[in-house]
Design a protein around this motif. Structure first.
Motif, short mmCIF file in Angstrom:
data_model
loop_
_atom_site.label_atom_id
_atom_site.label_comp_id
_atom_site.label_asym_id
_atom_site.label_seq_id
_atom_site.Cartn_x
_atom_site.Cartn_y
_atom_site.Cartn_z
N CYS A 35 0.82 -1.21 0.00
CA CYS A 35 0.00 0.00 0.00
C CYS A 35 0.86 1.26 0.00
O CYS A 35 0.56 2.23 -0.71
CB CYS A 35 -0.93 -0.01 1.21
SG CYS A 35 -2.25 -1.23 1.11
N GLU A 39 0.86 4.03 -3.29
CA GLU A 39 0.59 5.47 -3.16
C GLU A 39 1.82 6.30 -3.52
O GLU A 39 1.72 7.37 -4.12
CB GLU A 39 0.11 5.80 -1.75
CG GLU A 39 -1.22 5.17 -1.38
CD GLU A 39 -2.36 5.62 -2.28
OE1 GLU A 39 -2.32 6.76 -2.79
OE2 GLU A 39 -3.31 4.83 -2.49
N LYS A 42 2.07 6.40 -7.36
CA LYS A 42 1.08 7.32 -7.93
C LYS A 42 1.53 8.77 -7.70
O LYS A 42 1.36 9.63 -8.59
CB LYS A 42 -0.29 7.08 -7.28
CG LYS A 42 -0.95 5.79 -7.71
CD LYS A 42 -2.42 5.72 -7.28
CE LYS A 42 -2.57 5.67 -5.79
NZ LYS A 42 -3.97 5.61 -5.36
N HIS A 43 2.10 9.04 -6.55
CA HIS A 43 2.62 10.38 -6.25
C HIS A 43 3.71 10.76 -7.24
O HIS A 43 3.75 11.90 -7.75
CB HIS A 43 3.16 10.40 -4.81
CG HIS A 43 3.76 11.70 -4.40
ND1 HIS A 43 3.01 12.81 -4.07
CD2 HIS A 43 5.07 12.08 -4.27
CE1 HIS A 43 3.81 13.81 -3.76
NE2 HIS A 43 5.07 13.39 -3.88
N ASN A 49 -3.42 10.71 -5.23
CA ASN A 49 -2.87 9.72 -4.30
C ASN A 49 -3.09 10.17 -2.86
O ASN A 49 -3.49 11.29 -2.58
CB ASN A 49 -1.38 9.53 -4.56
CG ASN A 49 -0.58 10.80 -4.31
OD1 ASN A 49 -0.17 11.07 -3.19
ND2 ASN A 49 -0.41 11.62 -5.35
N ASP A 342 -10.54 7.46 -14.38
CA ASP A 342 -10.11 8.36 -13.31
C ASP A 342 -11.03 8.20 -12.10
O ASP A 342 -11.93 7.36 -12.07
CB ASP A 342 -10.09 9.82 -13.78
CG ASP A 342 -11.46 10.30 -14.25
OD1 ASP A 342 -12.45 9.57 -14.07
OD2 ASP A 342 -11.54 11.42 -14.80
N ALA A 344 -12.62 7.43 -8.42
CA ALA A 344 -12.65 6.25 -7.57
C ALA A 344 -12.51 4.97 -8.38
O ALA A 344 -11.92 3.98 -7.91
CB ALA A 344 -13.96 6.22 -6.77
N TYR A 346 -10.70 4.54 -11.08
CA TYR A 346 -9.27 4.33 -11.35
C TYR A 346 -8.56 3.80 -10.11
O TYR A 346 -7.76 2.84 -10.19
CB TYR A 346 -8.61 5.64 -11.79
CG TYR A 346 -7.10 5.51 -11.89
CD1 TYR A 346 -6.51 5.00 -13.04
CD2 TYR A 346 -6.29 5.85 -10.81
CE1 TYR A 346 -5.13 4.85 -13.12
CE2 TYR A 346 -4.91 5.69 -10.89
CZ TYR A 346 -4.33 5.19 -12.04
OH TYR A 346 -2.98 5.03 -12.11
N GLN A 347 -8.83 4.41 -8.96
CA GLN A 347 -8.14 4.02 -7.73
C GLN A 347 -8.42 2.55 -7.40
O GLN A 347 -7.51 1.80 -7.04
CB GLN A 347 -8.59 4.92 -6.57
CG GLN A 347 -8.25 6.39 -6.74
CD GLN A 347 -6.76 6.65 -6.79
OE1 GLN A 347 -5.96 5.89 -6.26
NE2 GLN A 347 -6.37 7.75 -7.41
N TYR A 351 -5.56 -0.58 -7.66
CA TYR A 351 -5.30 -1.40 -6.47
C TYR A 351 -5.54 -2.88 -6.77
O TYR A 351 -4.73 -3.75 -6.42
CB TYR A 351 -6.18 -0.95 -5.29
CG TYR A 351 -5.44 -0.06 -4.32
CD1 TYR A 351 -4.76 -0.61 -3.24
CD2 TYR A 351 -5.41 1.32 -4.49
CE1 TYR A 351 -4.08 0.19 -2.34
CE2 TYR A 351 -4.73 2.14 -3.60
CZ TYR A 351 -4.06 1.57 -2.53
OH TYR A 351 -3.37 2.36 -1.65
#
Length: 383
Positions: A35, A39, A42-43, A49, A342, A344, A346-347, A351
């Motif tokens: 995790c 993140e 992505k940052h 992120n 893009d 939620a 995408y997130q 994951y």
């Protein structure tokens, strides 16, 4: 043994090397690191992120810390058990067992990171080119000597293999620990020699690099912050309590009310994002308590023995080694082939793909590479 001791006594006898729930612990540690790096990646790409949140920034360090405590616990117990049963520690076999367990996929990810991944567009990562061209020889020499933590603090590493710094710390713990248990009367001399060699390697690297004073101080500070031998030693202390059956301490630590209080404090601290720096991190003490209870206390309030956690624990070393390049691959894949994704959706997608891909690669590695080598190791050198 009195009734109180029997109630809270370790669930396993010294002759038995199996501890329950350890794969569950490995699973938790690995997922914390995954995790964190997801993140972080992505940052680096400029994608929405959560990396700035303290709980995410520290998740990786805490996951590695949990690995370190568990490693110190297991290695110390096995060494004490070997000395107790045979009157000595066979250092040669100890190191051969570690080599068969650690080196194959360590060198695999190093080789891929320097000679394969840089040529694949789907594995492109910001800032990698300089880490492959500047001081490339020095990096590779240190990595070949299984000193990735030195390579990391002195020259940095390509992102796909940067996580191997912790493998270096574990390896150096292995260089030290068998001798402390094999020759207990010479522990101070052995420890000073070890610290002298470690410091010498670092300062030779600094002299070669010749940084300015500010950079030098930053490098030394980073190295000390990552060189968490004391965290693994805490795990060793927990093994000492179990092996020598220190029931007057274990009886207290194994009480259900004590477990509930300690775990509540741990969860509150973790969710608050509070972090502690220093020679011995407070979280390492919590992790030692956790490892002791779930592995040795038959009245543990936490049970991690389930199929998913057991499997993820078995493949946790591969999960730790491979997950970074899988994350990079999945982010680039979505950017290239699903550019409109893009929010939620995408997130959630990144994951799921990253976790599933990491588990798939790690499972294949465990089945076709690690497991055969582990079986040979066990037959040839013992566990």
């Amino acid at each position: 043994m009195n009734k109180v001791s029997e109630k809270y006594a370790p669930a396993l006898l010294k002759e038995k090397r199996y501890f329950p729930n350890l794969n569950g612990i490995r699973c938790i540690a690995a997922l914390l690191v995954v995790c964190h790096h997801l993140e972080q990646a992505k940052h680096a790409y400029g994608i929405a992120n959560l990396y700035e949140y303290p709980i995410i920034q520290h998740a990786g360090r805490l996951g590695v810390g949990l690995f370190f405590v568990l490693s110190g616990f297991l290695i110390t117990y096995l060494l004490l058990d070997e000395r107790g049963r045979f009157g000595n520690v066979d250092a040669k076999k100890f190191y051969l067992r570690r080599v068969f367990r650690i080196w194959p996929i360590y060198f695999l990810i190093i080789g891929l990171s320097f000679f394969v991944f840089p040529h694949l567009d789907l594995l492109a990562f910001p800032g990698t080119e300089e880490k492959l061209s500047v001081h490339a020889t020095e990096r590779l020499i240190l990595l070949a000597l299984v000193l990735p933590n030195f390579a990391f603090v002195l020259y940095d590493l390509p992102y796909w293999c940067a996580q191997t710094w912790s493998i270096g710390v574990e390896e150096q713990f292995y260089y030290l620990w068998p001798w402390l248990i094999k020759y207990p009367k010479n522990r101070l001399v052995i420890l000073l020699l070890f610290l002298g060699i470690t410091g010498g390697i670092l300062f030779l690297g600094l002299d070669y690099l010749d940084p300015d004073d500010q950079t030098r101080n930053a490098i030394v500070g980073t190295f000390i912050g990552q060189f968490r031998i004391q965290t693994m030693a805490l795990g060793g202390l927990c093994a000492y309590l179990v092996y020598y059956e220190k029931h007057y301490i274990l009886n207290l630590l194994f009480r259900k009310d004590v477990q509930l209080i300690v775990y509540t404090v741990l969860v509150v601290l973790f969710l608050s994002g509070i972090h502690f720096f220093g020679f011995l991190e407070l979280y390492a003490v919590f992790f030692g308590f956790f490892v002791l209870n779930v592995s040795c206390n038959k009245n543990s309030v936490i049970n991690l023995e389930n199929r998913v956690m057991i499997h993820l624990g078995k493949i946790s070393y591969g999960l730790y080694i491979y997950h970074v390049f899988v994350i990079v691959l999945m982010i680039n894949f979505l950017r290239a082939y699903v550019p409109g994704l893009d929010g939620a959706t995408y997130q959630l997608t990144v994951y799921i793909l990253s976790l599933a891909g990491s588990v798939l690669v790690s499972s294949a590695s465990y089945t076709f590479l690690e497991k055969p080598l582990l079986s040979y190791k066990d037959r040839r050198f013992g566990r």
